[in-house]
Design an enzyme around this catalytic site. Structure first.
Site, PDB file in Angstrom:
ATOM      1  N   HIS A 168     144.032 143.835  30.722  1.00 60.19           N
ATOM      2  CA  HIS A 168     144.734 145.094  31.029  1.00 60.19           C
ATOM      3  C   HIS A 168     144.991 145.104  32.541  1.00 60.19           C
ATOM      4  O   HIS A 168     144.129 144.663  33.318  1.00 60.19           O
ATOM      5  CB  HIS A 168     143.853 146.322  30.732  1.00 60.19           C
ATOM      6  CG  HIS A 168     143.879 146.802  29.322  1.00 60.19           C
ATOM      7  ND1 HIS A 168     142.747 147.271  28.703  1.00 60.19           N
ATOM      8  CD2 HIS A 168     144.892 146.940  28.419  1.00 60.19           C
ATOM      9  CE1 HIS A 168     143.057 147.666  27.467  1.00 60.19           C
ATOM     10  NE2 HIS A 168     144.351 147.466  27.279  1.00 60.19           N
ATOM     11  N   CYS A 264     138.659 152.455  33.308  1.00 61.78           N
ATOM     12  CA  CYS A 264     138.941 152.495  31.864  1.00 61.78           C
ATOM     13  C   CYS A 264     138.364 153.739  31.194  1.00 61.78           C
ATOM     14  O   CYS A 264     138.857 154.176  30.165  1.00 61.78           O
ATOM     15  CB  CYS A 264     138.310 151.304  31.147  1.00 61.78           C
ATOM     16  SG  CYS A 264     138.734 149.705  31.783  1.00 61.78           S
TER      17      CYS A 264
HETATM   18  N1  ARG Z   1     137.044 147.174  24.331  1.00 57.96           N
HETATM   19  C1  ARG Z   1     138.197 147.820  24.857  1.00 57.96           C
HETATM   20  C2  ARG Z   1     139.441 147.009  24.507  1.00 57.96           C
HETATM   21  O1  ARG Z   1     139.362 145.805  24.492  1.00 57.96           O
HETATM   22  C3  ARG Z   1     138.067 147.993  26.341  1.00 57.96           C
HETATM   23  C4  ARG Z   1     139.203 148.770  26.929  1.00 57.96           C
HETATM   24  C5  ARG Z   1     139.161 148.827  28.424  1.00 57.96           C
HETATM   25  N2  ARG Z   1     140.149 149.691  28.895  1.00 57.96           N
HETATM   26  C6  ARG Z   1     140.930 149.465  29.959  1.00 57.96           C
HETATM   27  N3  ARG Z   1     141.736 150.406  30.343  1.00 57.96           N
HETATM   28  N4  ARG Z   1     140.933 148.317  30.600  1.00 57.96           N
HETATM   29  O2  ARG Z   1     140.486 147.551  24.244  1.00 57.96           O
END
Ligand code: ARG
Length: 284
Positions: A168, A264
């Protein structure tokens, strides 16, 4: 809605590492402690409420990653572009976030089906409100970017992510106040690096090394001159300090097991805008 700085969070009552959809989750399935997660989440919540207003969305059983509200959608003024999760493991969160936004009176914009977009996890406004940085390559599709430009009437700068650990945009890139940028360049392809360099003056680029990147140093919540993070090296803390930022470290190791940290776990509900634009009225 008031004009104060506001964020959205979701308590970790149903949080756990239940499946593997990013490299951080590998080897961590059912290895997180709910109690420890609750404590760490409270630490972040307390810190953030001392600096801004924090609203809460009710956690839903069976959706353990809902705690990562950055992925609920992308908000600008009264408009929200709702996320369309790439993985089925998270798609069930969408109706909960949608109903929260609707109840709060947001204009909900939806992407066409099959166009993946994971909200503020992959789309970050320049802190002066001049443009939107949008990531693609793992979760959000490049095809979502023209829709963001249209729905939010913003210039969109597309950045291609190339390292699976930084799946991300908010895991490796954080625009800060006063035009600063905290980021990990190897997470991006060449063209994206050139684009970043063309928009951000060298003095304003705060490059982090791998040791900080893997501790989610770029997954920071920036409120004014405060930067909230899981953990940073002394070197990075000193660099941030010299740029006028106060670093507040709060342990979020239980959430790192799912591939997330401070940023996050929050969704910024108020964004700066340099030019006032008319609001989007339709969802099409
Ligand atoms: N386990 C979640 C996923 O893989 C973590 C999300 C993290 N969020 C972020 N905005 N980076 O989607």
């Amino acid at each position: 809605m008031s004009t104060a700085l506001r964020y959205l969070m979701c308590a970790p009552s149903h949080y756990e590492v239940d499946y593997v959809i990013n490299p951080w989750m590998e080897g961590n399935v059912h290895r997180s402690s709910r109690e420890q997660a609750e404590r760490q989440w409270q630490g972040l919540y307390q810190l953030l409420t001392s600096l801004a207003q924090v609203q809460l969305v009710e956690p839903a059983p069976g959706w353990p990653d809902m705690v990562f509200t950055a992925n609920a959608g992308l908000v600008l003024d009264r408009n929200v572009v709702l996320s369309r999760f790439f993985h089925p493991e998270r798609q069930g969160e969408e109706p909960y976030f949608r109903s929260w936004f609707e109840k709060q009176g947001y204009v909900v914009c939806e992407l066409p089906e099959k166009i993946a977009f994971e909200g503020a996890g992959d789309a970050l406004f320049d802190r002066e409100g001049r443009w939107l940085w949008a990531g693609y390559g793992f979760r959000s599709s490049l095809e979502s970017h023209p829709y963001l430009a249209k729905y939010l009437d913003s210039e969109v700068l597309s950045l291609r992510l190339v390292d699976g650990r930084f799946y991300h945009l908010d895991t490796c890139f954080c625009p800060l106040a006063d035009g600063y940028l905290l980021y990990y360049p190897p997470a991006f392809d060449e063209i994206s690096n050139r684009l970043i360099e063309s928009r951000v003056h060298p003095d304003k680029r705060i490059v982090v090394g791998e040791a900080d990147a893997v501790n989610f140093a770029c997954n920071a919540v920036n409120v004014g001159r405060t930067v909230i993070v899981n953990q940073v090296t002394a070197g990075l803390a000193a660099r941030l300090d010299s740029c006028g930022f106060a670093v507040r470290q709060t342990p979020l190791t239980e959430f790192l097991k799912a591939g997330g940290a401070a940023k996050c776990l929050t969704l910024r509900l108020t964004e700066p805008r340099t030019v006032e634009l008319p609001q989007v009225q339709t969802t099409a």
